[in-house]
Design a protein around this motif. Structure first.
Motif, PDB file in Angstrom:
ATOM      1  N   THR A 187      33.212  38.171  40.118  1.00  0.00           N
ATOM      2  CA  THR A 187      33.705  39.468  40.608  1.00  0.00           C
ATOM      3  C   THR A 187      33.925  40.395  39.421  1.00  0.00           C
ATOM      4  O   THR A 187      34.217  39.945  38.302  1.00  0.00           O
ATOM      5  CB  THR A 187      35.034  39.336  41.373  1.00  0.00           C
ATOM      6  N   ILE A 188      33.767  41.698  39.674  1.00  0.00           N
ATOM      7  CA  ILE A 188      34.102  42.730  38.699  1.00  0.00           C
ATOM      8  C   ILE A 188      34.953  43.757  39.425  1.00  0.00           C
ATOM      9  O   ILE A 188      34.505  44.380  40.388  1.00  0.00           O
ATOM     10  CB  ILE A 188      32.845  43.401  38.117  1.00  0.00           C
ATOM     11  N   GLN A 189      36.188  43.895  38.986  1.00  0.00           N
ATOM     12  CA  GLN A 189      37.142  44.787  39.647  1.00  0.00           C
ATOM     13  C   GLN A 189      37.228  44.499  41.150  1.00  0.00           C
ATOM     14  O   GLN A 189      37.284  45.416  41.974  1.00  0.00           O
ATOM     15  CB  GLN A 189      36.768  46.254  39.421  1.00  0.00           C
ATOM     16  N   GLY A 190      37.209  43.234  41.510  1.00  0.00           N
ATOM     17  CA  GLY A 190      37.324  42.839  42.910  1.00  0.00           C
ATOM     18  C   GLY A 190      36.034  42.897  43.699  1.00  0.00           C
ATOM     19  O   GLY A 190      36.001  42.460  44.860  1.00  0.00           O
ATOM     20  N   VAL A 191      34.968  43.428  43.094  1.00  0.00           N
ATOM     21  CA  VAL A 191      33.664  43.505  43.773  1.00  0.00           C
ATOM     22  C   VAL A 191      32.936  42.176  43.575  1.00  0.00           C
ATOM     23  O   VAL A 191      32.766  41.719  42.445  1.00  0.00           O
ATOM     24  CB  VAL A 191      32.813  44.658  43.210  1.00  0.00           C
ATOM     25  N   LYS A 192      32.519  41.538  44.678  1.00  0.00           N
ATOM     26  CA  LYS A 192      31.797  40.279  44.575  1.00  0.00           C
ATOM     27  C   LYS A 192      30.381  40.536  44.043  1.00  0.00           C
ATOM     28  O   LYS A 192      29.629  41.319  44.627  1.00  0.00           O
ATOM     29  CB  LYS A 192      31.730  39.602  45.940  1.00  0.00           C
ATOM     30  N   VAL A 193      30.057  39.859  42.945  1.00  0.00           N
ATOM     31  CA  VAL A 193      28.765  40.046  42.288  1.00  0.00           C
ATOM     32  C   VAL A 193      28.018  38.708  42.303  1.00  0.00           C
ATOM     33  O   VAL A 193      28.469  37.737  41.694  1.00  0.00           O
ATOM     34  CB  VAL A 193      28.941  40.539  40.837  1.00  0.00           C
ATOM     35  N   PRO A 194      26.878  38.624  42.995  1.00  0.00           N
ATOM     36  CA  PRO A 194      26.152  37.358  43.095  1.00  0.00           C
ATOM     37  C   PRO A 194      25.544  36.920  41.769  1.00  0.00           C
ATOM     38  O   PRO A 194      25.266  37.731  40.888  1.00  0.00           O
ATOM     39  CB  PRO A 194      25.036  37.665  44.114  1.00  0.00           C
TER      40      PRO A 194
END
Length: 558
Positions: free
Chosen positions: A426-433
């Motif tokens: 995650t980056i700043q709460g954004v799920k990044v695959p």
């Protein structure tokens, strides 16, 4: 990357099964394999180019630049402009919270990381969730070796820990005299060339009048920085300053010269593994292979010389190689990789910085004059061979150091850095695959108006100087007026930050002082070299695509 392995495996299985249903001829098997391979590739292309980025990506909804092509994203703008320039425009035009999503060639998904919080996660708190892409490892590895710049995970931690003593502040201070001495040698050679050319082009060779001639800045900067990294990094003077046709210098000129083939091979690396692209029988691959062999041979020779000294307990040198060798942490092969890294990256980045410094000082002659005054007031004349200049003298020049920092902010030698996610994160709460391409762009962050103010796109060295107006402002002057350390991304941050930052800044400051103290520079083709019109070439570093041709005039009296 195009998943050729699973598609090929499935195609082989399908071809075998289909062949069982008919005649088991080789021709029939190959036809079935080719058919199934192409069909699966077509389905994968539909999924990857259209369905995933436009319908199924978990990153949909993040801020994006407008004007996407239906199947090629922002590639038209990315390919038409220098590396980092489109991203610089987006960071100041797209409303974002530190992350911008954009689509590249064939709608390949990218995350541009620009906000301080997002940058701190990618580079510090979750640093090892991100690694250099395979194609970067392959292309740079051929000329840089798998040294500290390209190593990953525990290997990187080990290498960095054991190399840090060579880049300690105390050790760098001892190298200032090397930087100054080589800068002086190079400047005297430049002066001699200018005077010779001025006399040759004058109606009266005995009295040429104004000592002024044309120079190409990049070539002189590269030769000087190659000699500096040779002496300070390996204890060997390559003699590139005195010999423009120096073999090692010519090798690096070939490596860093952009070409159409280089661009094509770079595109192929997006779809094919590096060893396949590297095996293609094209001129660029042959050039890179020959250059790599030559550089490795030079590094091996230097290491053997140092090992022989060490065996006799006669190794008293202060260069980087000697410190690394005495640590006993590296095998001979690993030492070769480290030396390849420092030899290439160490001289090319500072040469790029010098090129941009002269360019910007040509655009701002008043800054050039002010800097020259400070240098001549506080530093000894280059005509005095006995005079020594060290860290104490250079560090006490506030305007010189302000110009150095502002050049590095305005035109970072390395405009962009690429990472891939090595796991779901995650980056700043954004799920990044896993496998998402991450873009860190110093050119964009260093000119982000939300971090630097509305004058972020202006060259203003004074932003790095204390004014005495208020303690708060003076404290921020150390960061160029920016409140966050992550506003200045030239050397990156965290465990993967540039290990040679102090070395590079000290070398840059010494070279710039010698050049500006003695010479006055003016652009040759002012209209063509205007910031809006100038063409920039990309590669490991960024430079003017046609070189930087200037008129250099010897200013007497120092």
């Amino acid at each position: 990357m195009y998943p050729y392995k699973p598609i090929a495996t499935l195609s082989l299985g399908a071809a075998y099964f289909l062949s069982l249903q008919s005649e088991k001829s080789v021709g029939n098997f190959l036809f079935n394999f080719a058919t199934t391979f192409l069909f699966q590739s077509f389905l994968y292309a539909i999924w990857k180019v259209l369905l995933y980025p436009k319908v199924f990506s978990p990153l949909l909804g993040l801020p994006e630049p407008s004007g996407n092509s239906f199947w090629n994203g922002q590639y038209a703008e990315i390919s038409a402009k220098p590396t980092g320039v489109p991203q610089t425009g987006w960071v100041n035009s797209v409303k974002h919270n530190g992350i911008i999503r954009y689509l590249g060639f064939c709608n390949q998904e990218r995350l541009l990381i620009v906000g301080p919080k997002a940058l701190s996660e990618v580079m510090v708190t979750k640093n090892y969730d991100f690694h250099k892409p395979e194609h970067i490892q392959y292309t740079l590895g051929r000329i840089l070796g798998v040294g500290v710049l390209l190593a990953e995970g525990d290997d990187h931690k080990f290498q960095r820990r054991n190399l840090m003593p060579a880049f300690s502040f105390r050790h760098i201070k001892d190298l200032y005299s090397v930087f100054w001495g080589k800068g002086r040698e190079g400047l005297l050679a430049m002066t001699e060339q200018i005077q010779k050319d001025a006399a040759a082009n004058s109606p009266d060779p005995e009295n040429p009048g104004e000592k002024k001639a044309e120079l190409e800045v990049g070539s002189w900067a590269s030769r000087m920085t190659l000699d500096i990294i040779g002496v300070a990094g390996m204890g060997r003077d390559f003699g590139a300053i005195q010999d423009p046709s120096n073999p090692l210098s010519l090798v690096y000129q070939q490596i860093f010269k952009p070409s159409r083939q280089t661009q094509i091979l770079g595109l192929l690396l997006l779809f094919l593994p590096g060893w396949v692209v590297g095996a293609l029988p094209v001129k660029r691959n042959n050039t890179m292979q020959n250059a790599s062999h030559k550089i490795r041979a030079v590094c091996s020779e230097l290491i053997k010389e140092k090992q022989e000294k060490l065996s006799r307990k006669a190794l008293t040198d202060i260069d980087i190689l000697s410190v690394a060798l005495e640590s006993g942490a590296f095998s001979e092969e690993k030492l070769v990789d480290q030396m390849m890294t420092f030899l290439a990256a160490g001289h090319e980045t500072t040469a790029s910085a010098m090129t941009w410094a002269i360019y910007l000082l040509c655009l701002h002659p008043e800054i050039q004059t002010k800097l020259r005054q400070e240098i001549r007031t506080h530093l000894p004349s280059l005509d005095d061979p006995s005079a020594t200049v060290g860290a104490l003298e250079i560090d006490k020049l506030p305007y010189l150091n302000a110009v150095v920092n502002e050049v590095l902010r305005y035109y970072s030698p390395v405009p962009i850095t690429i990472r891939d996610t090595s796991r779901d994160t995650t980056i700043q709460g954004v799920k990044v695959p896993k496998g998402t391409r991450i873009i860190i762009c110093p050119w964009a962050t260093n000119k982000d108006m939300s971090l630097w103010g509305q004058d972020a796109d202006k060259f203003i060295p004074e932003r790095w100087m204390a004014t005495g107006e208020s303690p708060e402002k003076d404290k921020l002057a150390g960061n160029g007026g920016a409140e966050s350390n992550y506003a200045f991304m030239t050397f990156i941050h965290g465990p993967r930050s540039c290990i040679g930052m102090a070395f590079a800044k000290a070398e840059f400051a010494c070279l710039l002082a010698t050049w500006i103290g003695r010479l006055e520079f003016e652009l040759k083709n002012k209209e063509e070299m205007d910031e809006k019109n100038m063409l920039i070439k990309g590669g490991i570093t960024a430079r003017p695509s046609k070189g930087l041709h200037v008129y250099a005039k010897v200013v007497d009296g120092w």
